[in-house]
Scaffold this active site. Structure first.
Site, PDB file in Angstrom:
ATOM      1  N   ASN A 182      -9.576  -0.656   7.588  1.00 57.53           N
ATOM      2  CA  ASN A 182      -8.360   0.134   7.786  1.00 57.53           C
ATOM      3  C   ASN A 182      -7.900   0.007   9.238  1.00 57.53           C
ATOM      4  O   ASN A 182      -8.474   0.621  10.139  1.00 57.53           O
ATOM      5  CB  ASN A 182      -8.675   1.596   7.433  1.00 57.53           C
ATOM      6  CG  ASN A 182      -7.469   2.511   7.567  1.00 57.53           C
ATOM      7  OD1 ASN A 182      -6.362   2.054   7.813  1.00 57.53           O
ATOM      8  ND2 ASN A 182      -7.702   3.801   7.391  1.00 57.53           N
ATOM      9  N   GLU A 213     -11.881   8.481  -2.759  1.00 58.10           N
ATOM     10  CA  GLU A 213     -12.806   8.700  -1.642  1.00 58.10           C
ATOM     11  C   GLU A 213     -13.835   9.780  -1.935  1.00 58.10           C
ATOM     12  O   GLU A 213     -13.685  10.563  -2.885  1.00 58.10           O
ATOM     13  CB  GLU A 213     -12.007   9.028  -0.374  1.00 58.10           C
ATOM     14  CG  GLU A 213     -11.352  10.392  -0.383  1.00 58.10           C
ATOM     15  CD  GLU A 213     -10.175  10.486   0.588  1.00 58.10           C
ATOM     16  OE1 GLU A 213      -9.451   9.490   0.785  1.00 58.10           O
ATOM     17  OE2 GLU A 213      -9.969  11.577   1.147  1.00 58.10           O
ATOM     18  N   ASP A 216      -3.379   5.076  -2.629  1.00 56.96           N
ATOM     19  CA  ASP A 216      -4.358   6.042  -2.120  1.00 56.96           C
ATOM     20  C   ASP A 216      -4.334   7.261  -3.037  1.00 56.96           C
ATOM     21  O   ASP A 216      -3.351   8.010  -3.036  1.00 56.96           O
ATOM     22  CB  ASP A 216      -3.922   6.402  -0.686  1.00 56.96           C
ATOM     23  CG  ASP A 216      -4.808   7.429  -0.014  1.00 56.96           C
ATOM     24  OD1 ASP A 216      -5.744   7.945  -0.646  1.00 56.96           O
ATOM     25  OD2 ASP A 216      -4.541   7.707   1.179  1.00 56.96           O
ATOM     26  N   GLU A 266     -14.426   3.503   5.688  1.00 63.26           N
ATOM     27  CA  GLU A 266     -13.475   4.250   6.509  1.00 63.26           C
ATOM     28  C   GLU A 266     -14.021   4.584   7.899  1.00 63.26           C
ATOM     29  O   GLU A 266     -15.183   5.004   8.042  1.00 63.26           O
ATOM     30  CB  GLU A 266     -13.056   5.537   5.784  1.00 63.26           C
ATOM     31  CG  GLU A 266     -12.126   6.464   6.563  1.00 63.26           C
ATOM     32  CD  GLU A 266     -10.740   5.892   6.888  1.00 63.26           C
ATOM     33  OE1 GLU A 266     -10.652   4.732   7.353  1.00 63.26           O
ATOM     34  OE2 GLU A 266      -9.735   6.619   6.716  1.00 63.26           O
ATOM     35  N   ARG A 314     -13.755   4.465  -1.582  1.00 63.30           N
ATOM     36  CA  ARG A 314     -13.674   4.664  -0.129  1.00 63.30           C
ATOM     37  C   ARG A 314     -14.795   5.608   0.258  1.00 63.30           C
ATOM     38  O   ARG A 314     -14.947   6.674  -0.339  1.00 63.30           O
ATOM     39  CB  ARG A 314     -12.325   5.264   0.241  1.00 63.30           C
ATOM     40  CG  ARG A 314     -12.319   5.923   1.619  1.00 63.30           C
ATOM     41  CD  ARG A 314     -10.948   6.279   2.092  1.00 63.30           C
ATOM     42  NE  ARG A 314     -10.971   7.405   3.009  1.00 63.30           N
ATOM     43  CZ  ARG A 314      -9.898   7.896   3.624  1.00 63.30           C
ATOM     44  NH1 ARG A 314      -8.707   7.343   3.415  1.00 63.30           N
ATOM     45  NH2 ARG A 314      -9.995   8.931   4.429  1.00 63.30           N
ATOM     46  N   HIS A 364      -7.621   3.511  -4.390  1.00 64.93           N
ATOM     47  CA  HIS A 364      -8.901   3.847  -3.750  1.00 64.93           C
ATOM     48  C   HIS A 364      -9.125   5.340  -3.868  1.00 64.93           C
ATOM     49  O   HIS A 364      -8.208   6.152  -3.690  1.00 64.93           O
ATOM     50  CB  HIS A 364      -9.026   3.315  -2.323  1.00 64.93           C
ATOM     51  CG  HIS A 364      -8.129   3.902  -1.289  1.00 64.93           C
ATOM     52  ND1 HIS A 364      -8.293   5.169  -0.766  1.00 64.93           N
ATOM     53  CD2 HIS A 364      -7.066   3.372  -0.647  1.00 64.93           C
ATOM     54  CE1 HIS A 364      -7.373   5.394   0.145  1.00 64.93           C
ATOM     55  NE2 HIS A 364      -6.599   4.336   0.237  1.00 64.93           N
ATOM     56  N   ASP A 367      -6.581   9.687  -2.857  1.00 64.20           N
ATOM     57  CA  ASP A 367      -7.418  10.715  -2.207  1.00 64.20           C
ATOM     58  C   ASP A 367      -8.733  10.887  -2.988  1.00 64.20           C
ATOM     59  O   ASP A 367      -9.467   9.930  -3.153  1.00 64.20           O
ATOM     60  CB  ASP A 367      -6.652  12.030  -2.066  1.00 64.20           C
ATOM     61  CG  ASP A 367      -5.554  11.964  -1.012  1.00 64.20           C
ATOM     62  OD1 ASP A 367      -5.588  11.052  -0.177  1.00 64.20           O
ATOM     63  OD2 ASP A 367      -4.661  12.818  -1.017  1.00 64.20           O
ATOM     64  N   TYR A 421       0.847  -1.195   0.000  1.00 65.01           N
ATOM     65  CA  TYR A 421       0.000   0.000   0.000  1.00 65.01           C
ATOM     66  C   TYR A 421       0.877   1.237   0.000  1.00 65.01           C
ATOM     67  O   TYR A 421       1.852   1.322   0.753  1.00 65.01           O
ATOM     68  CB  TYR A 421      -0.866   0.005   1.264  1.00 65.01           C
ATOM     69  CG  TYR A 421      -1.801   1.182   1.395  1.00 65.01           C
ATOM     70  CD1 TYR A 421      -2.861   1.356   0.511  1.00 65.01           C
ATOM     71  CD2 TYR A 421      -1.650   2.109   2.430  1.00 65.01           C
ATOM     72  CE1 TYR A 421      -3.750   2.432   0.642  1.00 65.01           C
ATOM     73  CE2 TYR A 421      -2.536   3.178   2.579  1.00 65.01           C
ATOM     74  CZ  TYR A 421      -3.580   3.329   1.679  1.00 65.01           C
ATOM     75  OH  TYR A 421      -4.463   4.383   1.816  1.00 65.01           O
ATOM     76  N   CYS A 431      -7.646  13.615   7.042  1.00 61.35           N
ATOM     77  CA  CYS A 431      -7.444  12.230   7.440  1.00 61.35           C
ATOM     78  C   CYS A 431      -8.800  11.654   7.822  1.00 61.35           C
ATOM     79  O   CYS A 431      -9.626  12.336   8.442  1.00 61.35           O
ATOM     80  CB  CYS A 431      -6.487  12.171   8.626  1.00 61.35           C
ATOM     81  SG  CYS A 431      -6.569  10.622   9.530  1.00 61.35           S
ATOM     82  N   ASP A 462      -1.833  15.439   6.130  1.00 61.70           N
ATOM     83  CA  ASP A 462      -2.707  14.722   5.187  1.00 61.70           C
ATOM     84  C   ASP A 462      -3.990  15.533   4.982  1.00 61.70           C
ATOM     85  O   ASP A 462      -5.055  15.168   5.461  1.00 61.70           O
ATOM     86  CB  ASP A 462      -3.002  13.329   5.786  1.00 61.70           C
ATOM     87  CG  ASP A 462      -3.858  12.468   4.886  1.00 61.70           C
ATOM     88  OD1 ASP A 462      -3.909  12.727   3.672  1.00 61.70           O
ATOM     89  OD2 ASP A 462      -4.480  11.525   5.419  1.00 61.70           O
TER      90      ASP A 462
HETATM   91  C1  LIG Z   1      -5.459   5.302   5.026  1.00 58.72           C
HETATM   92  C2  LIG Z   1      -5.147   6.759   4.972  1.00 58.72           C
HETATM   93  O1  LIG Z   1      -5.994   7.363   4.040  1.00 58.72           O
HETATM   94  C3  LIG Z   1      -3.713   6.969   4.463  1.00 58.72           C
HETATM   95  O2  LIG Z   1      -3.497   7.987   3.786  1.00 58.72           O
HETATM   96  O3  LIG Z   1      -2.856   6.158   4.783  1.00 58.72           O
HETATM   97  C4  LIG Z   1      -5.238   7.457   6.348  1.00 58.72           C
HETATM   98  C5  LIG Z   1      -4.477   6.773   7.446  1.00 58.72           C
HETATM   99  C6  LIG Z   1      -4.282   7.548   8.731  1.00 58.72           C
HETATM  100  O4  LIG Z   1      -4.254   8.786   8.694  1.00 58.72           O
HETATM  101  O5  LIG Z   1      -4.106   6.918   9.759  1.00 58.72           O
HETATM  102  C7  LIG Z   1      -6.725   7.613   6.701  1.00 58.72           C
HETATM  103  O6  LIG Z   1      -7.292   6.692   7.275  1.00 58.72           O
HETATM  104  O7  LIG Z   1      -7.300   8.654   6.343  1.00 58.72           O
HETATM  105 MG   LIG Z   2      -5.233   8.745   2.798  1.00 60.71          MG
END
Ligand SMILES: C[C@](O)(C(=O)O)[C@H](CC(=O)O)C(=O)O
Ligand SMILES: [Mg+2]
Length: 294
Positions: A208, A113, A84, A186, A156, A111, A86, A42, A121, A57
């Protein structure tokens, strides 16, 4: 015929219930994960933002930022890579370009979202999501853009936090009707929540297992009992690396040497093992006479 990355990801999902997908923050981590027996990797959006750019993030990185890291990983490891992306970084044509470029980079799966472009996040408060129809359009744009029909498009949904379980499941169902190959549910809270998703859907559901978030760290057996198809550990190794690195920096500053930190470090020999350093060296010696000293 060799299978495409997408086909290999689908095969791995079929063979493991759930399939563990482990975060690899860089090419070398990907090699360690592969040599530890993992079957899928991943690339975390948060990870790219944090590790490669020193950013939070919050939707501040773009397609090219993520592609750079994705390419490095697919060059270093043959394992299928889930990336990811986004929100896909824009409207339908931007999403289409994202999919084309991810496929070109050797990525197996993505994925996308349903948060607004200025995303957060998934485990933070005050997330905002787009309408269900806008999210389904994102999925349709992604699915329509793939060249390889085995390339895996996962939807997602972050809807659980704001709208609750039923609305999140309804959204997930609409995404599957729109062509999504899997659902990333999520920041749900319980095994019963996962069970409700898996019972309502005929595609793999991802759980997750990110640390210090909204979801307890369920065991593989627990996730399996709830019908979960994919268990994600997006930043587990990264968090451990960060704690070890910080301890080394602080110790060097405070103590003046790193001797107490050696047990936190990978040895030179271990590093060389994962990199196949010695076989490169032997190749060099065999190929070029001038390189040999004895
Ligand atoms: C999965 C996630 O999208 C990521 O970018 O790794 C994050 C992980 C995290 O911030 O712990 C998310 O869950 O948004
Ligand atoms: Mg993410």
């Amino acid at each position: 015929m060799t299978l495409s990355a997408g086909a290999r990801f689908r095969q791995a999902i079929a063979q493991h219930k759930p399939l563990q997908v482990v975060g690899a923050i860089n090419a070398y981590c990907a090699m360690m994960a592969e040599q530890s027996g993992h079957q899928a990797l991943y690339l975390s959006g948060a990870g790219v933002a944090n590790a490669s750019y020193g950013l939070p993030d919050l939707g501040m990185t773009c397609l090219e930022d993520v592609l750079i890291d994705a390419r490095r990983i697919t060059s270093a490891s043959a394992l299928p890579l889930l990336v990811d992306i986004d929100t896909g970084w824009g409207g339908a044509f931007n999403i289409a370009r994202t999919i084309t470029e991810m496929e070109r980079a050797g990525v197996a799966a993505v994925h996308i979202e349903d948060q607004v472009q200025q995303k957060r996040c998934g485990h933070r408060p005050n997330k905002q999501i787009v309408s269900q129809s806008e999210m389904v359009d994102r999925i349709k744009a992604a699915v329509d853009a793939r060249n390889d029909d085995q390339f895996f498009v996962m939807a997602r949904t972050d809807a659980f936090a704001q709208q609750g379980l039923d609305a999140a499941i309804e959204r997930a169902q609409a995404c599957v009707e729109g062509g999504a190959d899997g659902i990333f549910a999520e920041a749900v809270h319980t095994l019963e929540d996962y069970q409700a998703f898996t019972e309502a859907l005929n595609v793999p559901v991802l759980a997750n297992m990110t640390e210090f978030g909204q979801t307890p760290l369920f065991s593989l057996e627990e996730l399996s009992s709830a019908g979960v198809g994919i268990a994600l550990y997006p930043l587990s190794a990264f968090r451990a690396m960060n704690a070890a690195a910080l301890s080394v920096y602080q110790t060097l500053k405070q103590v003046g040497d790193q001797r107490s930190q050696l047990d936190k470090m990978q040895t030179r020999e271990e590093l060389y093992h994962f990199l196949s350093y010695h076989s490169y060296e032997q190749h060099l010696d065999a190929l070029f006479e001038s390189q040999r000293t004895e």
